[in-house]
Motif scaffolding. Structure first.
Motif, PDB file in Angstrom:
ATOM      1  N   ALA A 170       5.828 -14.945  -7.730  1.00  0.00           N
ATOM      2  CA  ALA A 170       5.381 -13.902  -8.658  1.00  0.00           C
ATOM      3  C   ALA A 170       5.458 -12.539  -7.970  1.00  0.00           C
ATOM      4  N   VAL A 171       5.953 -11.542  -8.693  1.00  0.00           N
ATOM      5  CA  VAL A 171       5.983 -10.162  -8.218  1.00  0.00           C
ATOM      6  C   VAL A 171       5.443  -9.283  -9.334  1.00  0.00           C
ATOM      7  N   VAL A 172       4.466  -8.436  -9.026  1.00  0.00           N
ATOM      8  CA  VAL A 172       3.923  -7.498 -10.011  1.00  0.00           C
ATOM      9  C   VAL A 172       4.205  -6.080  -9.547  1.00  0.00           C
ATOM     10  N   GLU A 173       4.352  -5.186 -10.502  1.00  0.00           N
ATOM     11  CA  GLU A 173       4.496  -3.758 -10.199  1.00  0.00           C
ATOM     12  C   GLU A 173       3.214  -3.044 -10.585  1.00  0.00           C
ATOM     13  N   LEU A 174       2.819  -2.111  -9.745  1.00  0.00           N
ATOM     14  CA  LEU A 174       1.599  -1.337  -9.968  1.00  0.00           C
ATOM     15  C   LEU A 174       1.936   0.142  -9.972  1.00  0.00           C
ATOM     16  N   ARG A 175       1.222   0.892 -10.793  1.00  0.00           N
ATOM     17  CA  ARG A 175       1.417   2.330 -10.908  1.00  0.00           C
ATOM     18  C   ARG A 175       0.149   3.049 -10.439  1.00  0.00           C
ATOM     19  N   PRO A 176       0.224   4.370 -10.244  1.00  0.00           N
ATOM     20  CA  PRO A 176      -0.948   5.109  -9.771  1.00  0.00           C
ATOM     21  C   PRO A 176      -2.192   4.823 -10.615  1.00  0.00           C
ATOM     22  N   THR A 216      11.523   4.581  -5.301  1.00  0.00           N
ATOM     23  CA  THR A 216      10.426   5.545  -5.243  1.00  0.00           C
ATOM     24  C   THR A 216       9.615   5.397  -3.960  1.00  0.00           C
ATOM     25  N   PHE A 217       9.117   6.515  -3.463  1.00  0.00           N
ATOM     26  CA  PHE A 217       8.105   6.467  -2.423  1.00  0.00           C
ATOM     27  C   PHE A 217       6.836   5.915  -3.055  1.00  0.00           C
ATOM     28  N   PRO A 226      -6.740 -12.634  -2.893  1.00  0.00           N
ATOM     29  CA  PRO A 226      -7.865 -13.435  -2.385  1.00  0.00           C
ATOM     30  C   PRO A 226      -7.712 -13.799  -0.907  1.00  0.00           C
ATOM     31  N   PRO A 227      -8.799 -14.181  -0.259  1.00  0.00           N
ATOM     32  CA  PRO A 227      -8.743 -14.601   1.138  1.00  0.00           C
ATOM     33  C   PRO A 227      -7.724 -15.720   1.348  1.00  0.00           C
ATOM     34  N   GLY A 228      -6.913 -15.571   2.402  1.00  0.00           N
ATOM     35  CA  GLY A 228      -5.967 -16.608   2.789  1.00  0.00           C
ATOM     36  C   GLY A 228      -4.669 -16.675   2.000  1.00  0.00           C
ATOM     37  N   GLU A 229      -4.506 -15.849   0.963  1.00  0.00           N
ATOM     38  CA  GLU A 229      -3.275 -15.922   0.158  1.00  0.00           C
ATOM     39  C   GLU A 229      -2.138 -15.153   0.844  1.00  0.00           C
ATOM     40  N   TRP A 230      -1.018 -15.852   1.087  1.00  0.00           N
ATOM     41  CA  TRP A 230       0.161 -15.198   1.648  1.00  0.00           C
ATOM     42  C   TRP A 230       0.742 -14.250   0.620  1.00  0.00           C
ATOM     43  N   HIS A 231       1.027 -13.012   1.029  1.00  0.00           N
ATOM     44  CA  HIS A 231       1.549 -12.012   0.108  1.00  0.00           C
ATOM     45  C   HIS A 231       2.305 -10.937   0.883  1.00  0.00           C
ATOM     46  N   TRP A 232       2.969 -10.073   0.146  1.00  0.00           N
ATOM     47  CA  TRP A 232       3.614  -8.887   0.706  1.00  0.00           C
ATOM     48  C   TRP A 232       3.417  -7.761  -0.291  1.00  0.00           C
ATOM     49  N   HIS A 233       3.586  -6.516   0.149  1.00  0.00           N
ATOM     50  CA  HIS A 233       3.507  -5.375  -0.760  1.00  0.00           C
ATOM     51  C   HIS A 233       4.307  -4.220  -0.208  1.00  0.00           C
ATOM     52  N   GLY A 234       4.756  -3.363  -1.114  1.00  0.00           N
ATOM     53  CA  GLY A 234       5.545  -2.212  -0.695  1.00  0.00           C
ATOM     54  C   GLY A 234       5.988  -1.389  -1.877  1.00  0.00           C
ATOM     55  N   ALA A 235       6.945  -0.493  -1.614  1.00  0.00           N
ATOM     56  CA  ALA A 235       7.440   0.430  -2.637  1.00  0.00           C
ATOM     57  C   ALA A 235       8.548  -0.216  -3.455  1.00  0.00           C
ATOM     58  N   ALA A 236       8.677   0.219  -4.695  1.00  0.00           N
ATOM     59  CA  ALA A 236       9.818  -0.160  -5.525  1.00  0.00           C
ATOM     60  C   ALA A 236      11.086   0.421  -4.883  1.00  0.00           C
ATOM     61  N   PRO A 237      12.266  -0.050  -5.272  1.00  0.00           N
ATOM     62  CA  PRO A 237      13.506   0.352  -4.584  1.00  0.00           C
ATOM     63  C   PRO A 237      13.838   1.836  -4.628  1.00  0.00           C
ATOM     64  N   HIS A 257      -5.043  -0.125  -3.816  1.00  0.00           N
ATOM     65  CA  HIS A 257      -5.189   0.843  -4.900  1.00  0.00           C
ATOM     66  C   HIS A 257      -4.051   1.851  -4.765  1.00  0.00           C
ATOM     67  N   VAL A 258      -3.156   1.878  -5.757  1.00  0.00           N
ATOM     68  CA  VAL A 258      -1.978   2.740  -5.710  1.00  0.00           C
ATOM     69  C   VAL A 258      -2.372   4.164  -6.083  1.00  0.00           C
ATOM     70  N   THR A 259      -1.965   5.124  -5.241  1.00  0.00           N
ATOM     71  CA  THR A 259      -2.277   6.529  -5.496  1.00  0.00           C
ATOM     72  C   THR A 259      -1.056   7.330  -5.925  1.00  0.00           C
ATOM     73  N   GLU A 260       0.162   6.865  -5.567  1.00  0.00           N
ATOM     74  CA  GLU A 260       1.382   7.529  -6.039  1.00  0.00           C
ATOM     75  C   GLU A 260       2.556   6.570  -5.949  1.00  0.00           C
ATOM     76  N   GLY A 261       3.551   6.795  -6.811  1.00  0.00           N
ATOM     77  CA  GLY A 261       4.752   5.972  -6.805  1.00  0.00           C
ATOM     78  C   GLY A 261       4.559   4.658  -7.525  1.00  0.00           C
ATOM     79  N   VAL A 262       5.466   3.733  -7.248  1.00  0.00           N
ATOM     80  CA  VAL A 262       5.430   2.402  -7.860  1.00  0.00           C
ATOM     81  C   VAL A 262       5.395   1.368  -6.746  1.00  0.00           C
ATOM     82  N   ALA A 263       4.387   0.484  -6.801  1.00  0.00           N
ATOM     83  CA  ALA A 263       4.222  -0.567  -5.801  1.00  0.00           C
ATOM     84  C   ALA A 263       4.696  -1.897  -6.349  1.00  0.00           C
TER      85      ALA A 263
END
Length: 135
Positions: free
Chosen positions: A77-83, A103-104, A90-101, A63-69
């Motif tokens: 597939a890559v999705v961007e999330l906002r606050p 923004t914090f 889902p269980p077992g799905e390989w993934h990564w997450h972090g900040a956009a280039p 759950h994003v609370t600030e910035g762009v994820a």
């Protein structure tokens, strides 16, 4: 009815280099005692910082609370999330997450720990390439 410890009893922790590219810090929000398996961390990413590939035995909610994820999966597939936006992996799905280039970003990472003696709640793998992050 116990109140669980928070900062300063539970200090902010620097994310380990074996799990993250860039500077990442996290605060434990919830890790109640058994039989609960709930885990919640507030994770703070510097611009462009992100996790390595990983998966969770019981899935993960972000759950994003600030910035762009950004959240990416092995299919490219890559999705961007906002606050205020929430993402479920889902269980077992390989993934990564972090900040956009540029923004914090802070998100609440929520998952279940333990429960299966033969596999860890989180399994870490290789570093995300620049191409995978920028997709």
């Amino acid at each position: 009815m116990p109140i669980l410890p928070t900062a300063p009893e539970v200090p902010t922790v620097k994310g380990p280099d074996a799990w993250f590219t860039g500077d990442v810090w996290f605060d434990v929000v919830a890790a109640p005692p058994a039989p609960s398996r709930l885990r919640v961390n507030a994770v703070h990413f510097s611009p462009g910082a992100h996790t390595f590939w990983h998966r969770h035995a019981h899935g993960q909610t972000l759950h994003v609370t600030e910035g762009v994820a950004r959240v990416g999966t092995r299919d490219g597939a890559v999705v961007e999330l906002r606050p205020g936006q929430t993402h479920w992996t889902p269980p077992g799905e390989w993934h990564w997450h972090g900040a956009a280039p540029t923004t914090f970003m802070t998100h609440l990472a929520m998952w279940e720990a333990g429960g299966d003696s033969d596999r860890p709640d989180t399994e870490w793998a290789d570093e995300v390439t620049d191409e995978q992050y920028g997709a």
